[in-house]
Each structure stands twice: as structure tokens, then as C-alpha cells.
Motif scaffolding. Structure first.
Motif, PDB file in Angstrom:
ATOM      1  N   MET A   1       0.846  -1.146   0.000  1.00 20.61           N
ATOM      2  CA  MET A   1       0.000   0.000   0.000  1.00 20.61           C
ATOM      3  C   MET A   1       0.901   1.219   0.000  1.00 20.61           C
ATOM      4  N   THR A   2       0.596   2.099  -0.956  1.00 19.46           N
ATOM      5  CA  THR A   2       1.425   3.283  -1.110  1.00 19.46           C
ATOM      6  C   THR A   2       0.653   4.366  -1.847  1.00 19.46           C
ATOM      7  N   PRO A   3       0.968   5.622  -1.586  1.00 22.93           N
ATOM      8  CA  PRO A   3       0.350   6.695  -2.363  1.00 22.93           C
ATOM      9  C   PRO A   3       1.080   6.919  -3.692  1.00 22.93           C
ATOM     10  N   SER A   4       2.214   6.263  -3.889  1.00 19.21           N
ATOM     11  CA  SER A   4       3.047   6.482  -5.069  1.00 19.21           C
ATOM     12  C   SER A   4       2.665   5.535  -6.205  1.00 19.21           C
ATOM     13  N   ILE A   5       2.223   6.096  -7.323  1.00 18.77           N
ATOM     14  CA  ILE A   5       1.880   5.297  -8.503  1.00 18.77           C
ATOM     15  C   ILE A   5       3.127   4.564  -9.009  1.00 18.77           C
ATOM     16  N   ALA A   6       4.276   5.234  -8.986  1.00 12.75           N
ATOM     17  CA  ALA A   6       5.520   4.604  -9.447  1.00 12.75           C
ATOM     18  C   ALA A   6       5.846   3.363  -8.610  1.00 12.75           C
ATOM     19  N   THR A   7       5.686   3.456  -7.298  1.00 14.94           N
ATOM     20  CA  THR A   7       5.947   2.312  -6.427  1.00 14.94           C
ATOM     21  C   THR A   7       4.943   1.197  -6.681  1.00 14.94           C
ATOM     22  N   GLN A   8       3.671   1.544  -6.877  1.00 11.85           N
ATOM     23  CA  GLN A   8       2.654   0.535  -7.174  1.00 11.85           C
ATOM     24  C   GLN A   8       3.007  -0.234  -8.437  1.00 11.85           C
ATOM     25  N   ARG A   9       3.465   0.466  -9.448  1.00  7.57           N
ATOM     26  CA  ARG A   9       3.831  -0.181 -10.710  1.00  7.57           C
ATOM     27  C   ARG A   9       5.041  -1.097 -10.534  1.00  7.57           C
ATOM     28  N   LYS A  10       6.015  -0.657  -9.747  1.00 12.94           N
ATOM     29  CA  LYS A  10       7.216  -1.476  -9.529  1.00 12.94           C
ATOM     30  C   LYS A  10       6.896  -2.767  -8.782  1.00 12.94           C
ATOM     31  N   VAL A  11       6.139  -2.670  -7.693  1.00 14.80           N
ATOM     32  CA  VAL A  11       5.868  -3.872  -6.899  1.00 14.80           C
ATOM     33  C   VAL A  11       4.899  -4.814  -7.599  1.00 14.80           C
ATOM     34  N   ALA A  12       4.105  -4.295  -8.525  1.00 15.90           N
ATOM     35  CA  ALA A  12       3.174  -5.138  -9.279  1.00 15.90           C
ATOM     36  C   ALA A  12       3.911  -6.139 -10.163  1.00 15.90           C
ATOM     37  N   LEU A  13       5.192  -5.923 -10.394  1.00 14.82           N
ATOM     38  CA  LEU A  13       5.992  -6.834 -11.213  1.00 14.82           C
ATOM     39  C   LEU A  13       6.388  -8.101 -10.463  1.00 14.82           C
ATOM     40  N   PHE A  14       6.275  -8.092  -9.132  1.00 12.34           N
ATOM     41  CA  PHE A  14       6.629  -9.255  -8.327  1.00 12.34           C
ATOM     42  C   PHE A  14       5.466 -10.240  -8.265  1.00 12.34           C
ATOM     43  N   ARG A  15       5.786 -11.512  -8.271  1.00  6.27           N
ATOM     44  CA  ARG A  15       4.771 -12.553  -8.226  1.00  6.27           C
ATOM     45  C   ARG A  15       4.028 -12.509  -6.887  1.00  6.27           C
ATOM     46  N   ASN A  16       2.713 -12.675  -6.948  1.00  3.65           N
ATOM     47  CA  ASN A  16       1.835 -12.724  -5.769  1.00  3.65           C
ATOM     48  C   ASN A  16       1.828 -11.437  -4.955  1.00  3.65           C
ATOM     49  N   VAL A  17       2.132 -10.314  -5.594  1.00  3.91           N
ATOM     50  CA  VAL A  17       2.080  -9.020  -4.912  1.00  3.91           C
ATOM     51  C   VAL A  17       0.959  -8.200  -5.534  1.00  3.91           C
ATOM     52  N   ARG A  18       0.088  -7.669  -4.694  1.00  2.00           N
ATOM     53  CA  ARG A  18      -0.968  -6.778  -5.150  1.00  2.00           C
ATOM     54  C   ARG A  18      -0.697  -5.404  -4.567  1.00  2.00           C
ATOM     55  N   ALA A  19      -0.666  -4.422  -5.439  1.00  2.00           N
ATOM     56  CA  ALA A  19      -0.401  -3.052  -4.994  1.00  2.00           C
ATOM     57  C   ALA A  19      -1.723  -2.308  -4.876  1.00  2.00           C
ATOM     58  N   TYR A  20      -1.919  -1.643  -3.748  1.00  2.00           N
ATOM     59  CA  TYR A  20      -3.128  -0.856  -3.510  1.00  2.00           C
ATOM     60  C   TYR A  20      -2.744   0.590  -3.232  1.00  2.00           C
ATOM     61  N   ASN A  21      -3.590   1.485  -3.713  1.00  2.00           N
ATOM     62  CA  ASN A  21      -3.379   2.913  -3.469  1.00  2.00           C
ATOM     63  C   ASN A  21      -3.871   3.264  -2.071  1.00  2.00           C
ATOM     64  N   LEU A  22      -3.099   4.077  -1.388  1.00  2.00           N
ATOM     65  CA  LEU A  22      -3.486   4.547  -0.062  1.00  2.00           C
ATOM     66  C   LEU A  22      -3.068   6.001   0.042  1.00  2.00           C
ATOM     67  N   ASP A  23      -4.019   6.872   0.335  1.00  2.00           N
ATOM     68  CA  ASP A  23      -3.719   8.301   0.427  1.00  2.00           C
ATOM     69  C   ASP A  23      -2.704   8.579   1.523  1.00  2.00           C
ATOM     70  N   GLU A  24      -1.878   9.564   1.273  1.00  2.00           N
ATOM     71  CA  GLU A  24      -0.832   9.951   2.219  1.00  2.00           C
ATOM     72  C   GLU A  24      -1.413  10.828   3.325  1.00  2.00           C
ATOM     73  N   SER A  25      -0.920  10.628   4.535  1.00  2.00           N
ATOM     74  CA  SER A  25      -1.354  11.423   5.681  1.00  2.00           C
ATOM     75  C   SER A  25      -0.269  11.343   6.750  1.00  2.00           C
ATOM     76  N   PRO A  26      -0.069  12.419   7.512  1.00  2.00           N
ATOM     77  CA  PRO A  26       0.901  12.367   8.600  1.00  2.00           C
ATOM     78  C   PRO A  26       0.360  11.648   9.848  1.00  2.00           C
ATOM     79  N   ASP A  27      -0.952  11.380   9.881  1.00  2.00           N
ATOM     80  CA  ASP A  27      -1.587  10.739  11.035  1.00  2.00           C
ATOM     81  C   ASP A  27      -1.489   9.217  10.902  1.00  2.00           C
ATOM     82  N   ARG A  28      -0.589   8.611  11.663  1.00  2.00           N
ATOM     83  CA  ARG A  28      -0.334   7.177  11.572  1.00  2.00           C
ATOM     84  C   ARG A  28      -1.581   6.339  11.808  1.00  2.00           C
TER      85      ARG A  28
END
Length: 76
Positions: A1-28
Motif C-alpha cells: 500500500m502506497t500513495p506512489s503510482i511509481a511504487t505501485q507499478r514497480k511492486v506489481a511486477l513481483f509474483r503474488n504481490v498486489r499493490a493498492y493505493n493509499l492516500d498519504e497522511s501524517p496521522d499514523r
């Protein structure tokens, strides 16, 4: 899970990995709740499943992963 489209695209290349978009926030806690909701809504987890979540502190800044939390879905 990441707000970065570039990171989502990179991790999607790995087998059995699903990338999900998650909005960025400073509140953990808000980010953790949003991540749990996204995974639950997508059917990736069900109530009672255990999640191991990692992130870098401070959130939103480039650096290494230095924090981890183990949570049960539906308990937060």
C-alpha cells in the motif's frame, strides 16, 4: 500500500504481490485504519485476520522502514 503510482507499478511486477493505493497522511492511526479498510473492502482480509504493517517514521518522508505494528482486522 502506497500513495506512489511509481511504487505501485514497480511492486506489481513481483509474483503474488498486489499493490493498492493509499492516500498519504501524517496521522499514523488514520493511515492504519484506512489501510485496514481498503484491504477489507477488496476482500484481501477478513475480520479476525492478523496484519503486520510496516512504515517509515516520520511518515511521508523518504527513508527506511523503522516501525511495525501487528493488528487484528476489526479490532481498531
Amino acid at each position: 500500500m502506497t500513495p506512489s503510482i511509481a511504487t505501485q507499478r514497480k511492486v506489481a511486477l513481483f509474483r503474488n504481490v498486489r499493490a493498492y493505493n493509499l492516500d498519504e497522511s501524517p496521522d499514523r492511526e488514520a493511515v492504519l485504519a484506512a489501510a485496514e479498510k481498503v484491504l477489507f473492502d477488496k476482500g484481501a482480509v477478513k475480520r479476525g485476520d492478523t496484519l503486520v504493517v510496516t512504515w517509515g517514521e516520520p511518515m511521508g518522508q523518504v527513508g527506511g522502514t523503522n516501525a511495525m505494528k501487528i493488528v487484528k482486522v476489526g479490532e481498531s
